[in-house]
Design a protein around this motif. Structure first.
Motif, PDB file in Angstrom:
ATOM      1  N   VAL A   1     -84.003  78.681  39.117  1.00 50.70           N
ATOM      2  CA  VAL A   1     -83.058  78.892  38.019  1.00 50.70           C
ATOM      3  C   VAL A   1     -82.611  77.573  37.408  1.00 50.70           C
ATOM      4  O   VAL A   1     -82.571  77.419  36.182  1.00 50.70           O
ATOM      5  CB  VAL A   1     -81.834  79.699  38.508  1.00 50.70           C
ATOM      6  N   ASP A   2     -82.265  76.594  38.251  1.00 48.87           N
ATOM      7  CA  ASP A   2     -81.779  75.304  37.744  1.00 48.87           C
ATOM      8  C   ASP A   2     -82.815  74.639  36.834  1.00 48.87           C
ATOM      9  O   ASP A   2     -82.489  74.139  35.752  1.00 48.87           O
ATOM     10  CB  ASP A   2     -81.439  74.363  38.903  1.00 48.87           C
ATOM     11  N   LYS A   3     -84.052  74.649  37.282  1.00 52.69           N
ATOM     12  CA  LYS A   3     -85.121  74.018  36.501  1.00 52.69           C
ATOM     13  C   LYS A   3     -85.378  74.794  35.211  1.00 52.69           C
ATOM     14  O   LYS A   3     -85.595  74.203  34.142  1.00 52.69           O
ATOM     15  CB  LYS A   3     -86.401  73.935  37.338  1.00 52.69           C
ATOM     16  N   ALA A   4     -85.332  76.129  35.318  1.00 48.62           N
ATOM     17  CA  ALA A   4     -85.561  76.968  34.138  1.00 48.62           C
ATOM     18  C   ALA A   4     -84.486  76.717  33.082  1.00 48.62           C
ATOM     19  O   ALA A   4     -84.780  76.612  31.887  1.00 48.62           O
ATOM     20  CB  ALA A   4     -85.583  78.439  34.534  1.00 48.62           C
ATOM     21  N   VAL A   5     -83.224  76.594  33.529  1.00 50.19           N
ATOM     22  CA  VAL A   5     -82.124  76.314  32.593  1.00 50.19           C
ATOM     23  C   VAL A   5     -82.312  74.945  31.958  1.00 50.19           C
ATOM     24  O   VAL A   5     -82.153  74.772  30.744  1.00 50.19           O
ATOM     25  CB  VAL A   5     -80.762  76.394  33.317  1.00 50.19           C
ATOM     26  N   ARG A   6     -82.659  73.958  32.795  1.00 54.43           N
ATOM     27  CA  ARG A   6     -82.829  72.585  32.286  1.00 54.43           C
ATOM     28  C   ARG A   6     -83.958  72.510  31.258  1.00 54.43           C
ATOM     29  O   ARG A   6     -83.795  71.928  30.171  1.00 54.43           O
ATOM     30  CB  ARG A   6     -83.100  71.638  33.453  1.00 54.43           C
ATOM     31  N   LEU A   7     -85.090  73.111  31.572  1.00 53.51           N
ATOM     32  CA  LEU A   7     -86.225  73.072  30.643  1.00 53.51           C
ATOM     33  C   LEU A   7     -85.924  73.849  29.357  1.00 53.51           C
ATOM     34  O   LEU A   7     -86.352  73.458  28.267  1.00 53.51           O
ATOM     35  CB  LEU A   7     -87.465  73.661  31.325  1.00 53.51           C
ATOM     36  N   THR A   8     -85.199  74.958  29.506  1.00 52.67           N
ATOM     37  CA  THR A   8     -84.849  75.753  28.323  1.00 52.67           C
ATOM     38  C   THR A   8     -83.950  74.959  27.391  1.00 52.67           C
ATOM     39  O   THR A   8     -84.168  74.911  26.175  1.00 52.67           O
ATOM     40  CB  THR A   8     -84.137  77.055  28.750  1.00 52.67           C
ATOM     41  N   LEU A   9     -82.911  74.318  27.968  1.00 54.52           N
ATOM     42  CA  LEU A   9     -81.976  73.546  27.132  1.00 54.52           C
ATOM     43  C   LEU A   9     -82.668  72.327  26.527  1.00 54.52           C
ATOM     44  O   LEU A   9     -82.403  71.965  25.372  1.00 54.52           O
ATOM     45  CB  LEU A   9     -80.773  73.114  27.959  1.00 54.52           C
ATOM     46  N   MET A  10     -83.547  71.682  27.295  1.00 53.98           N
ATOM     47  CA  MET A  10     -84.252  70.515  26.763  1.00 53.98           C
ATOM     48  C   MET A  10     -85.294  70.898  25.723  1.00 53.98           C
ATOM     49  O   MET A  10     -85.666  70.082  24.878  1.00 53.98           O
ATOM     50  CB  MET A  10     -84.933  69.758  27.913  1.00 53.98           C
ATOM     51  N   GLY A  11     -85.767  72.134  25.792  1.00 49.88           N
ATOM     52  CA  GLY A  11     -86.760  72.583  24.818  1.00 49.88           C
ATOM     53  C   GLY A  11     -86.136  73.242  23.608  1.00 49.88           C
ATOM     54  O   GLY A  11     -85.900  72.615  22.582  1.00 49.88           O
ATOM     55  N   THR A  12     -85.817  74.528  23.765  1.00 43.81           N
ATOM     56  CA  THR A  12     -85.271  75.281  22.624  1.00 43.81           C
ATOM     57  C   THR A  12     -83.793  74.987  22.387  1.00 43.81           C
ATOM     58  O   THR A  12     -83.248  75.342  21.346  1.00 43.81           O
ATOM     59  CB  THR A  12     -85.474  76.796  22.854  1.00 43.81           C
ATOM     60  N   GLY A  13     -83.134  74.317  23.348  1.00 47.00           N
ATOM     61  CA  GLY A  13     -81.709  74.003  23.203  1.00 47.00           C
ATOM     62  C   GLY A  13     -81.402  73.195  21.963  1.00 47.00           C
ATOM     63  O   GLY A  13     -80.380  73.397  21.298  1.00 47.00           O
ATOM     64  N   ARG A  14     -82.283  72.247  21.654  1.00 38.52           N
ATOM     65  CA  ARG A  14     -82.073  71.418  20.463  1.00 38.52           C
ATOM     66  C   ARG A  14     -82.042  72.264  19.200  1.00 38.52           C
ATOM     67  O   ARG A  14     -81.159  72.118  18.349  1.00 38.52           O
ATOM     68  CB  ARG A  14     -83.194  70.383  20.346  1.00 38.52           C
ATOM     69  N   ALA A  15     -83.026  73.140  19.089  1.00 40.30           N
ATOM     70  CA  ALA A  15     -83.106  73.988  17.893  1.00 40.30           C
ATOM     71  C   ALA A  15     -81.902  74.931  17.816  1.00 40.30           C
ATOM     72  O   ALA A  15     -81.385  75.202  16.727  1.00 40.30           O
ATOM     73  CB  ALA A  15     -84.404  74.790  17.892  1.00 40.30           C
ATOM     74  N   ILE A  16     -81.435  75.414  18.992  1.00 38.92           N
ATOM     75  CA  ILE A  16     -80.273  76.299  19.010  1.00 38.92           C
ATOM     76  C   ILE A  16     -79.040  75.566  18.474  1.00 38.92           C
ATOM     77  O   ILE A  16     -78.266  76.110  17.685  1.00 38.92           O
ATOM     78  CB  ILE A  16     -80.011  76.828  20.440  1.00 38.92           C
ATOM     79  N   VAL A  17     -78.865  74.311  18.899  1.00 37.44           N
ATOM     80  CA  VAL A  17     -77.729  73.511  18.418  1.00 37.44           C
ATOM     81  C   VAL A  17     -77.801  73.319  16.913  1.00 37.44           C
ATOM     82  O   VAL A  17     -76.823  73.522  16.187  1.00 37.44           O
ATOM     83  CB  VAL A  17     -77.694  72.138  19.126  1.00 37.44           C
ATOM     84  N   VAL A  18     -78.974  72.935  16.439  1.00 36.61           N
ATOM     85  CA  VAL A  18     -79.119  72.655  15.001  1.00 36.61           C
ATOM     86  C   VAL A  18     -78.922  73.917  14.170  1.00 36.61           C
ATOM     87  O   VAL A  18     -78.216  73.902  13.151  1.00 36.61           O
ATOM     88  CB  VAL A  18     -80.506  72.030  14.712  1.00 36.61           C
ATOM     89  N   THR A  19     -79.535  75.035  14.602  1.00 32.19           N
ATOM     90  CA  THR A  19     -79.378  76.267  13.821  1.00 32.19           C
ATOM     91  C   THR A  19     -77.930  76.750  13.844  1.00 32.19           C
ATOM     92  O   THR A  19     -77.441  77.288  12.845  1.00 32.19           O
ATOM     93  CB  THR A  19     -80.299  77.386  14.362  1.00 32.19           C
ATOM     94  N   SER A  20     -77.244  76.538  14.963  1.00 37.00           N
ATOM     95  CA  SER A  20     -75.832  76.918  15.018  1.00 37.00           C
ATOM     96  C   SER A  20     -75.014  76.074  14.041  1.00 37.00           C
ATOM     97  O   SER A  20     -74.096  76.575  13.389  1.00 37.00           O
ATOM     98  CB  SER A  20     -75.285  76.743  16.442  1.00 37.00           C
ATOM     99  N   ILE A  21     -75.360  74.794  13.946  1.00 33.04           N
ATOM    100  CA  ILE A  21     -74.672  73.918  12.981  1.00 33.04           C
ATOM    101  C   ILE A  21     -74.931  74.389  11.565  1.00 33.04           C
ATOM    102  O   ILE A  21     -74.018  74.479  10.735  1.00 33.04           O
ATOM    103  CB  ILE A  21     -75.136  72.454  13.164  1.00 33.04           C
ATOM    104  N   VAL A  22     -76.197  74.713  11.271  1.00 36.98           N
ATOM    105  CA  VAL A  22     -76.547  75.170   9.924  1.00 36.98           C
ATOM    106  C   VAL A  22     -75.828  76.469   9.579  1.00 36.98           C
ATOM    107  O   VAL A  22     -75.261  76.626   8.498  1.00 36.98           O
ATOM    108  CB  VAL A  22     -78.079  75.360   9.800  1.00 36.98           C
ATOM    109  N   LEU A  23     -75.837  77.419  10.527  1.00 35.88           N
ATOM    110  CA  LEU A  23     -75.168  78.694  10.297  1.00 35.88           C
ATOM    111  C   LEU A  23     -73.666  78.496  10.087  1.00 35.88           C
ATOM    112  O   LEU A  23     -73.070  79.072   9.172  1.00 35.88           O
ATOM    113  CB  LEU A  23     -75.403  79.640  11.472  1.00 35.88           C
ATOM    114  N   SER A  24     -73.053  77.670  10.935  1.00 38.46           N
ATOM    115  CA  SER A  24     -71.612  77.432  10.813  1.00 38.46           C
ATOM    116  C   SER A  24     -71.268  76.786   9.487  1.00 38.46           C
ATOM    117  O   SER A  24     -70.339  77.214   8.794  1.00 38.46           O
ATOM    118  CB  SER A  24     -71.130  76.545  11.971  1.00 38.46           C
ATOM    119  N   LEU A  25     -72.014  75.750   9.122  1.00 40.77           N
ATOM    120  CA  LEU A  25     -71.762  75.085   7.841  1.00 40.77           C
ATOM    121  C   LEU A  25     -71.981  76.041   6.681  1.00 40.77           C
ATOM    122  O   LEU A  25     -71.266  75.992   5.677  1.00 40.77           O
ATOM    123  CB  LEU A  25     -72.667  73.862   7.700  1.00 40.77           C
ATOM    124  N   GLY A  26     -72.973  76.930   6.865  1.00 34.82           N
ATOM    125  CA  GLY A  26     -73.240  77.903   5.806  1.00 34.82           C
ATOM    126  C   GLY A  26     -72.042  78.787   5.529  1.00 34.82           C
ATOM    127  O   GLY A  26     -71.704  79.056   4.372  1.00 34.82           O
TER     128      GLY A  26
END
Length: 806
Positions: free
Chosen positions: A733-758
């Motif tokens: 689980v720990d590794k899966a969470v880490r890899l998920t955040l390091m992978g798709t986590g970036r895009a999730i942060v950016v899209t959340s910023i875009v949606l919020s600013l929108g």
């Protein structure tokens, strides 16, 4: 999870197909967009109150029947303040304004003021009905008898002048029906000559009602005319339900244009900072512009108007479609830096993110589609077309963007440069990974306490539907309405129809006495929140006529108690040259109208008022006539009731559909359902924000819940999609969470910023309802991001203990 792997392979094959046929794909989509876009000029706008109801709604049908019989109840009301309304100079200026309005305003039927106020009197053996001022006196001293006549008429007070005689009004009646047919052609009036039979006309039953555009034209023309008359001793206030609708539309048009411009600029800046590539800015913009163009064109094709509710749709689609494009492009550019081959990287990006993008689009669309069951027409339209827009955007994201990428020369950026650029974000995401998996019990406990607190605040929410409060406190229409409500005792109306069911039933003195009792009851209503300022009905005309035919003696200002005498007096009035009787009775004298003047307040305040009036009048007319309530004020009160019920249904539908999709995506019922818990947090926490900042739960804020659920679950889908892949691969689980955040986590942060600013773009709205909607939706997106980064990993950590334990 075999189906997921098969789906990913399908997306890879689909990517290859698009790459090989890129020119054909681009050409086909361009033809589609052009075909739809050609219909966009036909899009109409509707800010009317009755437009909130489906045409098949019983309330709408009853209101349409009322308008067919008695005309449009929405009026323009001009209130004018001065020191003395009976000053000769003031009256001369009032007459000039009155005549200019009569001569210059389009689509109106009548202008009423002190100048042409009904003056009914007897002259020897005849009944005279004429204007109060047939011609204005030359001097001030000659005004006195006219003033006395006006003051002696109880009908005029709070209708044409205020109690202190410092305010007077001009009331503008508009046409009931549009001057144009469904094809936009001007309707030709019948000419009474030998060729009349050859003229094509439109039957009333088939005619369209006065359109929103025509109403707006009247309001704008009135605003222009009164500018020339405004002065310190001729202070003009413009209000009335027709004006509120017109100014709502003006604010909508200005706001929507501003939203799109500001949001486009915001998206360009964010994309430029994120990708530092022309293609990274250009491609998402193409997708969102095409999506909005096609979606609005679909509304035009289906004759669905743009409304105060659907105006949030362009901003919403801009944010959502950009978010999807970011997920695809982020993976593509990262892989392209390694492979330097467009086809290979495109194949990888589509295989990696294609399924997640489809699922997020479907969950967002499901949240929106739940509104399509609403009892309110604009909300249902939002559900249909916003959800369609999301799916259209999905088409452009997964088909047009890959096709365009296939034709572009993409600049290669070194992997080292890309890694350095994201060092700070990587550090943050790694820290989040350690905290979320290192302290799962603490995170869940804190979240549980916060949920309990949020539920407490949710019980404190207040409902409201007060369109006037959407305007700023200093907005001209809001100020005018509040002044008129205070000084002239009401600016909108409740309409009551008394149906005897008998021809000439209104000649019965017993019925008329009951109408008198009803108006006496209505005029007695005075509470701290609402009151009745004036009632108008058939009995006012009858009492005036009876007094006039009895040597103008005040004691005869009453209802005759003889059926034949009533019939005779009403016949005489009809033949006097005045058509005022048509405003209050039908041609067969079976239906009577009572107009009740009331202030413009929160519609929920009127629910109790309306039920009391209905109950009292049902009792008064029991067994002799049917009583029905309609009019703008009645419609306003019903809108909120329907909104509350429809929102509850929408939330249940949205939660059910999205839960099913999560279970299908994750492939496990238990984990799928539990993963929905964090997505409820934004809805609960929004109630806390609303209570603290005294935001009402109105038509717009009620929409936030289902929309927030649809948006919040997008991040959860992307997180769980990748988490399950890594967890099944590594059983850690720990590794899966880490890899998920390091992978798709970036895009999730950016899209959340875009949606919020929108949605934060809505902070620039002129209407508070849109401002609140923007703040709450942006807050929901942020709360959802925190829940997905902290609470979801914590739940997974406790839920999955051992290898293969699910």
């Amino acid at each position: 999870m075999n189906w997921r792997h098969r789906a990913e392979r399908k997306f890879e094959s689909f990517s290859d197909f698009i790459f090989e046929n890129r020119k054909k794909v681009i050409a086909a989509i361009l033809l589609l967009v052009i075909a739809f876009g050609s219909q966009l000029p036909k899009l109409t706008m509707d800010t009317s109150t009755e437009g909130f109801f489906h045409k098949t709604d019983p309330m709408r049908i009853a209101y349409d029947e009322f308008r067919d019989q008695f005309g449009r109840d929405e009026k323009l009301l001009i209130a004018i303040k001065t020191d003395n309304i009976f000053d000769i100079d003031f009256l001369n200026k009032l007459e000039k304004l009155h005549k200019k309005l009569e001569n210059k305003l389009p689509y109106i039927t009548e202008v009423n003021s002190l100048i042409n106020a009904r003056n009914t009197y007897g002259n020897e053996d005849s009944l005279v009905v004429e204007d109060l001022f047939e011609t204005l006196p030359a001097t001030q001293k000659d005004i006195k008898p006219y003033k006395q006549r006006a003051l002696n008429n109880p009908l005029f007070q709070n209708l044409l002048y205020s109690e202190d005689q410092t305010f007077t009004t001009i009331i503008i009646d508009t046409q009931t029906y549009s001057s144009f047919d469904a094809n936009g052609n001007l309707i030709v009036e019948d000419e009474e000559d030998e060729f009349a039979d050859d003229v094509e006309t439109t039957d009333d039953a088939q005619q369209l009602y006065l359109s929103d555009a025509e109403n707006t034209e009247i309001v704008k023309a009135t605003q222009e005319i009164i500018k020339d008359f405004q002065a310190y001793d001729f202070d003009i206030y413009l209000t009335g339900s027709a004006v509120i609708a017109g100014t709502l539309k003006q604010s909508m048009m200005a706001d929507t244009k501003g939203f799109i411009q500001k949001m486009m600029l915001m998206i360009v800046v964010v994309l430029a900072l994120l990708f530092k590539r022309v293609s990274g800015v250009f491609l998402p913009l193409v997708a969102v512009i095409f999506t909005i163009l096609v979606t609005l064109s679909m509304m035009a094709i289906t004759n669905t108007p743009f409304t105060v509710v659907t105006q949030i749709m362009p901003s919403f689609l801009l944010a959502v479609i950009t978010g999807g494009a970011i997920h695809l492009l982020a993976i593509f550019y990262k892989d392209f830096a390694k492979t330097q081959e467009v086809k290979t990287s495109l194949r990888y990006a589509m295989g990696h993110s294609g399924l997640a993008i489809v699922m997020t689009s479907l969950t967002t669309a499901a949240g929106l589609w739940s509104f399509s069951f609403s009892e309110l027409s604009p909300v249902a339209d939002l559900g249909v077309f916003a959800s369609s827009g999301v799916l259209i955007g999905l088409l452009f994201t997964l088909v047009l963007l890959p096709a365009l990428l296939s034709t572009m020369k993409i600049k290669v950026k070194l992997v080292k440069e890309d890694q350095e650029k994201h060092t700070k974000m990587d550090t943050m995401l790694l820290s989040i990974s350690r905290i979320s998996t290192g302290y799962p019990k603490a995170i869940i406990s804190i979240s549980a306490v916060m949920i309990v607190i949020a539920i407490f605040f949710a019980s404190q929410l207040r409902f409201s539907h007060y369109p006037l409060a959407w305007f700023p406190e200093d907005h001209a229409s809001r100020v005018a309405t509040e002044v008129v409500d205070d000084k002239l005792k009401g600016s909108i109306t409740l309409e009551i129809v008394i149906d005897t069911g008998k021809e000439n039933g209104l000649y019965d003195p017993a019925i008329l006495n009951k109408i008198q009792n009803a108006t006496d009851y209505l005029n007695s209503i005075q509470t701290q929140t609402y009151f009745v300022g004036k009632t108008l009905s058939l009995i006012d005309v009858l009492k005036e006529t009876n007094r006039a035919l009895n040597e103008n003696q005040a004691e005869f200002y009453s209802i005759p108690q003889d059926r034949d005498l009533i019939a005779q007096e009403l016949f005489l009035f009809e033949n006097s040259g005045s058509d005022d009787l048509e405003d209050f009775v039908d041609s067969s004298f079976s239906k009577a109208r009572i107009t009740v003047k009331v202030p413009y307040i929160d519609a929920l305040e009127y629910n109790n008022f309306i039920s009391q009036v209905q109950s009292q009048l049902n009792q008064e007319f029991n067994g002799v006539a049917k009583v029905s309530l309609t009019g703008i004020m009645t419609l306003l009160s019903v809108i909120m009731e329907k909104s509350i019920h429809s929102s509850a249904v929408s939330y249940v539908i949205a939660f059910g559909l999205i839960s099913i999709m999560m279970i299908i995506l994750i492939g496990n019922v238990k984990i799928g359902l539990i993963s929905m818990i964090p997505n409820i947090l934004p809805i609960l926490f929004l109630s806390t924000i609303m209570v603290i900042f005294d935001m009402p739960l109105d038509m717009f804020t009620m929409l936030v819940g289902a929309i927030a659920l649809g948006l919040a679950v997008d991040d959860t889908v992307h997180f769980m999609h990748n988490f399950r892949r890594y967890e099944l691969e590594y059983n850690d689980v720990d590794k899966a969470v880490r890899l998920t955040l390091m992978g798709t986590g970036r895009a999730i942060v950016v899209t959340s910023i875009v949606l919020s600013l929108g949605f934060l773009v809505l902070l620039f709205a002129s209407m508070s309802s849109m401002f609140n909607f923007g703040v709450l939706t942006a807050s929901a997106i942020f709360i959802a991001l925190m829940a997905d980064f902290f609470l979801v990993p914590a739940i997974m950590k406790l839920l999955i203990h051992n290898k293969g334990d699910i």
